[in-house]
Design an enzyme around this catalytic site. Structure first.
Site, PDB file in Angstrom:
ATOM      1  CD  GLU A   1      39.068   1.236  16.646  1.00 59.79           C
ATOM      2  OE1 GLU A   1      38.766   1.233  17.852  1.00 59.79           O
ATOM      3  OE2 GLU A   1      39.610   2.202  16.082  1.00 59.79           O
TER       4      GLU A   1
ATOM      5  CD  GLU B   1      40.246   4.438  21.706  1.00 60.90           C
ATOM      6  OE1 GLU B   1      40.789   4.999  20.749  1.00 60.90           O
ATOM      7  OE2 GLU B   1      39.464   3.476  21.569  1.00 60.90           O
TER       8      GLU B   1
END
Length: 279
Positions: A161, A262
């Site tokens: 990520e 998220e």
């Protein structure tokens, strides 16, 4: 937010991240709360921030909570240090932290495999004062190869990520090209081709990246997508990101995986933070 449209959203598969939403509830109550809100899938940061190797009874209790709720676990982070908190992963941090990451790999993979979870996210870790970045990168590659091989054992992918520089100033992967570069190195080292980019549109937008260009260039190497609006990291419609258009572009580019929610619910219960979604 009502009135957003979100025609494209009806064709997306959304899962809810239980480490940022429903955190007003104890961990073991969150899967059922997500199911009650209409979700069939959830994802998690590593829930035991103080322990890469929690008691089997703790793992079993969370597994049971997920199974009893009837939701699927679609993504799990490896141990990442104090997150939420000052840390951004452990695997590139020499000494005790990288040892804790290695100890966690088998535990996290076994837990993910027991729930049919096919994606494990390995946060890279912050730069450390007094340590040569090249030394950290060599350690990171070693640990990512270990994690990729373990994930492959359950047929899962390893996610890398990119975070954002304003909120994670010591994290070295703060652009899509930087994260994808690590993905390519891991795949070259293992020959497994199971490392993938985690495209978090919030983080990339905070970095000022050209999101349509990122989608065009990197969708084929993307294993998971996460969203939040910007500014504020709130629900879609609370900021100015054209998330509906971006997800539509992703789908047209061939992405058919899950989209992780998220984002922060704001000053309301998490169950009320999904009014932008088509029911």
């Amino acid at each position: 937010m009502p009135g957003l449209g979100w025609d494209a959203a009806a064709e997306q598969r959304f899962d809810v991240n239980l480490s940022i939403l429903f955190t007003e509830l104890p961990l073991l109550e969150r899967p059922a709360a997500a199911a009650a809100a209409g979700f069939t899938a959830v994802e998690l940061w590593w829930p035991w921030i103080d322990s890469p190797t929690p008691e089997r009874s703790e793992l079993g209790a969370l597994r049971k909570a997920i199974e009893d709720a009837g939701v699927r676990l679609t993504g799990l982070n490896f141990y990442a240090g104090q997150l939420p908190g000052p840390d951004r992963g452990a695997l590139s941090v020499p000494g005790e932290e990288s040892e804790r990451f290695r100890a966690n790999v088998e535990v996290a993979v076994e837990f993910a495999g027991s729930l049919g979870c096919g994606a494990l996210n390995a946060l890279y870790g912050n730069r450390v004062d007094g340590v040569d970045p090249a030394e950290q990168d060599a350690l990171a590659l070693e640990n990512l190869v270990l994690a990729a091989r373990a994930a492959d054992g359950i047929g899962a992918i390893l996610l890398i990520e990119a975070l954002n520089k304003p909120e994670s100033p010591l994290y070295p992967l703060v652009s899509a090209p930087a994260a994808v570069g690590v993905v390519d190195k891991v795949n070259a080292a293992t020959g497994l081709d199971n490392a993938r980019f985690l495209m978090d549109l919030y983080h990339l937008s905070m970095n000022g990246e050209d999101l349509p260009a990122v989608i065009e260039r990197y969708t084929a190497k993307t294993g998971h997508v996460q969203i939040a609006d910007n500014p504020g990291r709130g629900a879609p419609g609370t900021g100015s990101l054209p998330l509906e258009d971006l997800l539509d572009q992703l789908r047209k580019a061939g992405y058919d995986g899950w989209v992780g929610l998220e984002y922060k619910p704001g000053d309301r219960p998490s169950a009320e933070a999904f009014d932008w979604l088509p029911r």
